[in-house]
Design a protein around this motif. Structure first.
Motif, PDB file in Angstrom:
ATOM      1  N   ALA A 321      -4.833  52.319  15.473  1.00  0.00           N
ATOM      2  CA  ALA A 321      -5.407  53.583  15.005  1.00  0.00           C
ATOM      3  C   ALA A 321      -5.460  53.663  13.489  1.00  0.00           C
ATOM      4  CB  ALA A 321      -4.602  54.753  15.562  1.00  0.00           C
ATOM      5  N   GLY A 322      -5.010  52.601  12.815  1.00  0.00           N
ATOM      6  CA  GLY A 322      -5.035  52.597  11.361  1.00  0.00           C
ATOM      7  C   GLY A 322      -3.805  53.205  10.710  1.00  0.00           C
ATOM      8  N   GLU A 323      -2.765  53.482  11.493  1.00  0.00           N
ATOM      9  CA  GLU A 323      -1.551  54.059  10.910  1.00  0.00           C
ATOM     10  C   GLU A 323      -0.739  52.964  10.223  1.00  0.00           C
ATOM     11  OE1 GLU A 323       2.274  56.904  12.085  1.00  0.00           O
ATOM     12  OE2 GLU A 323       1.029  56.043  13.661  1.00  0.00           O
ATOM     13  N   VAL A 324      -0.193  53.295   9.049  1.00  0.00           N
ATOM     14  CA  VAL A 324       0.626  52.351   8.297  1.00  0.00           C
ATOM     15  C   VAL A 324       1.999  52.232   8.961  1.00  0.00           C
ATOM     16  CG1 VAL A 324       1.705  51.821   6.084  1.00  0.00           C
ATOM     17  CG2 VAL A 324      -0.542  52.940   6.144  1.00  0.00           C
ATOM     18  N   LEU A 325       2.386  50.987   9.280  1.00  0.00           N
ATOM     19  CA  LEU A 325       3.696  50.694   9.837  1.00  0.00           C
ATOM     20  C   LEU A 325       4.443  49.830   8.823  1.00  0.00           C
ATOM     21  CD1 LEU A 325       2.569  49.709  13.462  1.00  0.00           C
ATOM     22  CD2 LEU A 325       3.191  51.990  12.603  1.00  0.00           C
ATOM     23  N   VAL A 326       5.721  50.136   8.598  1.00  0.00           N
ATOM     24  CA  VAL A 326       6.474  49.438   7.551  1.00  0.00           C
ATOM     25  C   VAL A 326       7.837  48.985   8.074  1.00  0.00           C
ATOM     26  CG1 VAL A 326       5.368  50.668   5.641  1.00  0.00           C
ATOM     27  CG2 VAL A 326       7.437  51.619   6.689  1.00  0.00           C
ATOM     28  N   LYS A 327       8.369  47.962   7.429  1.00  0.00           N
ATOM     29  CA  LYS A 327       9.743  47.536   7.629  1.00  0.00           C
ATOM     30  C   LYS A 327      10.121  46.658   6.442  1.00  0.00           C
ATOM     31  CE  LYS A 327       8.908  43.398  10.494  1.00  0.00           C
ATOM     32  NZ  LYS A 327       9.251  42.719  11.769  1.00  0.00           N
ATOM     33  N   GLY A 328      11.349  46.115   6.446  1.00  0.00           N
ATOM     34  CA  GLY A 328      11.760  45.239   5.359  1.00  0.00           C
ATOM     35  C   GLY A 328      13.093  45.631   4.766  1.00  0.00           C
ATOM     36  N   GLY A 329      13.437  44.980   3.665  1.00  0.00           N
ATOM     37  CA  GLY A 329      14.748  45.159   3.060  1.00  0.00           C
ATOM     38  C   GLY A 329      14.954  46.490   2.392  1.00  0.00           C
ATOM     39  N   THR A 330      13.893  47.272   2.218  1.00  0.00           N
ATOM     40  CA  THR A 330      14.037  48.581   1.583  1.00  0.00           C
ATOM     41  C   THR A 330      14.067  49.727   2.590  1.00  0.00           C
ATOM     42  OG1 THR A 330      11.670  49.021   1.309  1.00  0.00           O
ATOM     43  CG2 THR A 330      12.734  47.688  -0.390  1.00  0.00           C
ATOM     44  N   LEU A 331      13.837  49.426   3.872  1.00  0.00           N
ATOM     45  CA  LEU A 331      13.776  50.485   4.885  1.00  0.00           C
ATOM     46  C   LEU A 331      15.144  51.096   5.131  1.00  0.00           C
ATOM     47  CD1 LEU A 331      12.022  52.029   6.951  1.00  0.00           C
ATOM     48  CD2 LEU A 331      12.581  50.247   8.614  1.00  0.00           C
ATOM     49  N   ALA A 332      15.195  52.413   5.142  1.00  0.00           N
ATOM     50  CA  ALA A 332      16.445  53.152   5.288  1.00  0.00           C
ATOM     51  C   ALA A 332      17.140  52.847   6.609  1.00  0.00           C
ATOM     52  CB  ALA A 332      16.177  54.656   5.185  1.00  0.00           C
ATOM     53  N   ALA A 333      18.452  53.092   6.605  1.00  0.00           N
ATOM     54  CA  ALA A 333      19.254  52.900   7.818  1.00  0.00           C
ATOM     55  C   ALA A 333      18.964  53.971   8.852  1.00  0.00           C
ATOM     56  CB  ALA A 333      20.736  52.904   7.463  1.00  0.00           C
ATOM     57  N   GLY A 334      18.524  55.153   8.402  1.00  0.00           N
ATOM     58  CA  GLY A 334      18.236  56.230   9.340  1.00  0.00           C
ATOM     59  C   GLY A 334      18.281  57.582   8.660  1.00  0.00           C
ATOM     60  N   TYR A 335      18.312  58.633   9.486  1.00  0.00           N
ATOM     61  CA  TYR A 335      18.474  59.998   9.012  1.00  0.00           C
ATOM     62  C   TYR A 335      19.891  60.467   9.337  1.00  0.00           C
ATOM     63  CZ  TYR A 335      13.323  60.033   8.979  1.00  0.00           C
ATOM     64  OH  TYR A 335      11.997  59.736   8.753  1.00  0.00           O
ATOM     65  N   MET A 336      20.504  61.209   8.412  1.00  0.00           N
ATOM     66  CA  MET A 336      21.825  61.762   8.651  1.00  0.00           C
ATOM     67  C   MET A 336      21.676  63.136   9.296  1.00  0.00           C
ATOM     68  SD  MET A 336      25.112  61.164   8.313  1.00  0.00           S
ATOM     69  CE  MET A 336      25.286  59.945   6.997  1.00  0.00           C
ATOM     70  N   VAL A 337      22.207  63.280  10.507  1.00  0.00           N
ATOM     71  CA  VAL A 337      22.147  64.544  11.245  1.00  0.00           C
ATOM     72  C   VAL A 337      23.532  64.850  11.780  1.00  0.00           C
ATOM     73  CG1 VAL A 337      21.086  65.813  13.141  1.00  0.00           C
ATOM     74  CG2 VAL A 337      19.755  64.086  11.917  1.00  0.00           C
TER      75      VAL A 337
END
Length: 475
Positions: A321-337
């Motif tokens: 659908a043209g959505e940007v998907l990312v990953k790599g060494g800069t991707l965050a560990a997650g969200y803090m909830v």
């Protein structure tokens, strides 16, 4: 994109640089130079004071793991942040403009029970000066927690989303990988000086700190609001600016030291870039997000509506659908909830940004947010695409296209403009530039302090303001 490994620091970066060159300048505060040796002493003093603060003893069973620091970009805010890391605490930098009620709700949702500002820790102290300029009680070296770059360290609020912002969790490795990848394109060495021109509570401001730490360079801290920006830039070789700040530099004159500017936060008018380049300022632009520790792709600003190649330590692909998907060494560990980390994804992180690969340059072109698109008369309108075209009108500094409900067409575009722009002339010109369904049906001037979120304009905030404005729309 291939990875570029940053320095494998054996200890906290500021301690490393103290060992390497203790007397070299680490920070410039207006006209005051702070060496790595002095900075480390100030961090140790702040750490000792923080560990003697009453919140440390309020609940013996409640061991501190994370702390919120309310502050902007004063020297003390930076030192308190570094001292908290050296104590083994995760930090969330908080915008001082937040109301006490919103702040309390936000911290409860994230799972932070301890919050401080500089005035909570020190009294009768100028927060903009090195601590050694004050008669503070001297402490011995505070115990330093080991530097483990893979451990979660920072929490940074997202911007532009509905509801409460999310707290994005990054490791030191994430930040250092981000900085190292940028340096593969944008030169920055230990003799250079980067102005802390963006807030520490925004990922772009935090990224400046990690670029400084990675290369053991110089960080300048100074007042940057309004026309004080020009004085603040004196002595700085690098700065991260939004277009309105660059316009001020072009209008008032470039400091001799300034060589490179990383632009972000809004669509960038090419005439402004051309003026800056003629003055000797290399202008860089790109694409980034909080979850990826700031910049993902970058290039020299050249007038093409692309955001450059993917930087090292990041990976990008597009969905069907043209959505940007990312990953790599800069991707965050997650969200803090509620004190727990919720992973972002098992594989690729979906950004909700729509893009395409440009055939001519093989660069990424961001078309806009999938959730910003609206329908006018049965036609899809991507606001960012319209903004890129109409933002070239002379005098426009920033332009936001927003939908307004219309009985006949469903929704129609309205332009909110910052700059010296004659509205009727703009609307007549716009009719020649874009199809009728993309053409704004009204134009309003951007109000001050409305829709501001971090370093960029909040579409949600502007939409709320726009809903209260009288708009004589054609039927």
């Amino acid at each position: 994109m291939a990875s570029i490994q940053p320095i494998n620091f054996p200890t906290w970066p500021w301690l490393h640089w103290r060992e390497q060159r203790a007397d070299a300048t680490a920070i410039v505060l207006d006209d005051v130079a702070v060496s790595w040796q002095q900075l480390c002493r100030d961090i140790s003093r702040a750490q000792n004071t923080l560990q003697r603060h009453p919140f440390q003893h309020s609940d013996v069973q409640n061991h501190i793991e994370r702390i919120a620091i309310v502050g902007d970009n004063r020297y003390c805010d930076l030192v308190n942040m570094l001292a908290s890391w050296q104590s083994g605490w995760q930090t969330l930098m908080v915008n001082p403009a937040f109301s006490p009620e919103f702040q309390a709700t936000l911290l409860e949702d994230i799972g932070i029970s301890h919050c401080l500002s500089f005035d909570d820790v020190f009294t009768n102290v100028d927060a903009s000066l090195p601590f050694e300029r004050h008669d503070l009680t001297k402490y011995d070296q505070a115990p330093v927690v080991s530097f483990i770059s893979e451990e979660c360290l920072t929490l940074t609020l997202t911007s532009g989303s509905t509801g409460l912002p999310k707290a994005v969790v990054h490791t030191a490795d994430n930040h250092l990988s981000s900085a190292a990848g940028l340096f593969s394109l944008m030169p920055f060495n230990d003799a250079d000086c980067w102005l802390l021109s963006l807030p520490l509570f925004h990922v772009s401001g935090l990224a400046i700190v990690w670029r400084w730490l990675l290369n053991g360079a110089v960080l300048k801290i100074a007042e940057t609001k309004g026309d004080t920006l020009i004085c603040a830039l004196d002595g700085a070789t690098h700065a991260s600016l939004v277009p309105t700040q660059l316009q001020r530099v072009v209008s008032l004159g470039k400091p001799q030291s300034l060589r490179s500017v990383l632009l972000g936060g809004a669509a960038i008018p090419q005439p402004l870039v051309d003026d800056a380049e003629r003055m000797g300022i290399q202008c860089w632009c790109g694409y980034g997000m909080t979850e990826m520790a700031s910049t993902i792709s970058a290039k020299r600003a050249d007038g093409r509506l692309t955001v450059g190649d993917v930087l090292p330590n990041r990976e990008v692909r597009l969905s069907d659908a043209g959505e940007v998907l990312v990953k790599g060494g800069t991707l965050a560990a997650g969200y803090m909830v509620k004190g727990e980390i919720h992973p972002l994804t098992e594989h690729w992180f979906a950004t909700k940004d729509k893009a395409r690969w440009c055939d001519e340059s093989h660069e990424l072109q961001i078309l806009g947010r999938l959730d910003n698109m609206f329908v006018c008369g049965g036609e899809n309108v991507q606001p960012e695409a319209v903004e890129r075209v109409l933002g070239q009108f002379e005098g426009v500094l920033q332009l936001i296209i927003l939908p307004v409900d219309h009985e006949r067409w469903g929704q129609v575009p309205v332009a909110v403009v910052q700059g010296r722009v004659e509205h009727d002339a703009f609307l007549e010109w716009a009719k020649q530039q874009v199809p009728a369904y993309q053409c704004p049906q009204a134009v309003l001037s951007l109000p001050e302090n409305v829709g501001v979120s971090g370093i960029k304009l909040s579409r949600n905030g502007l939409a709320q303001w726009l809903a209260s404005q009288p708009l004589p729309l054609p039927v």
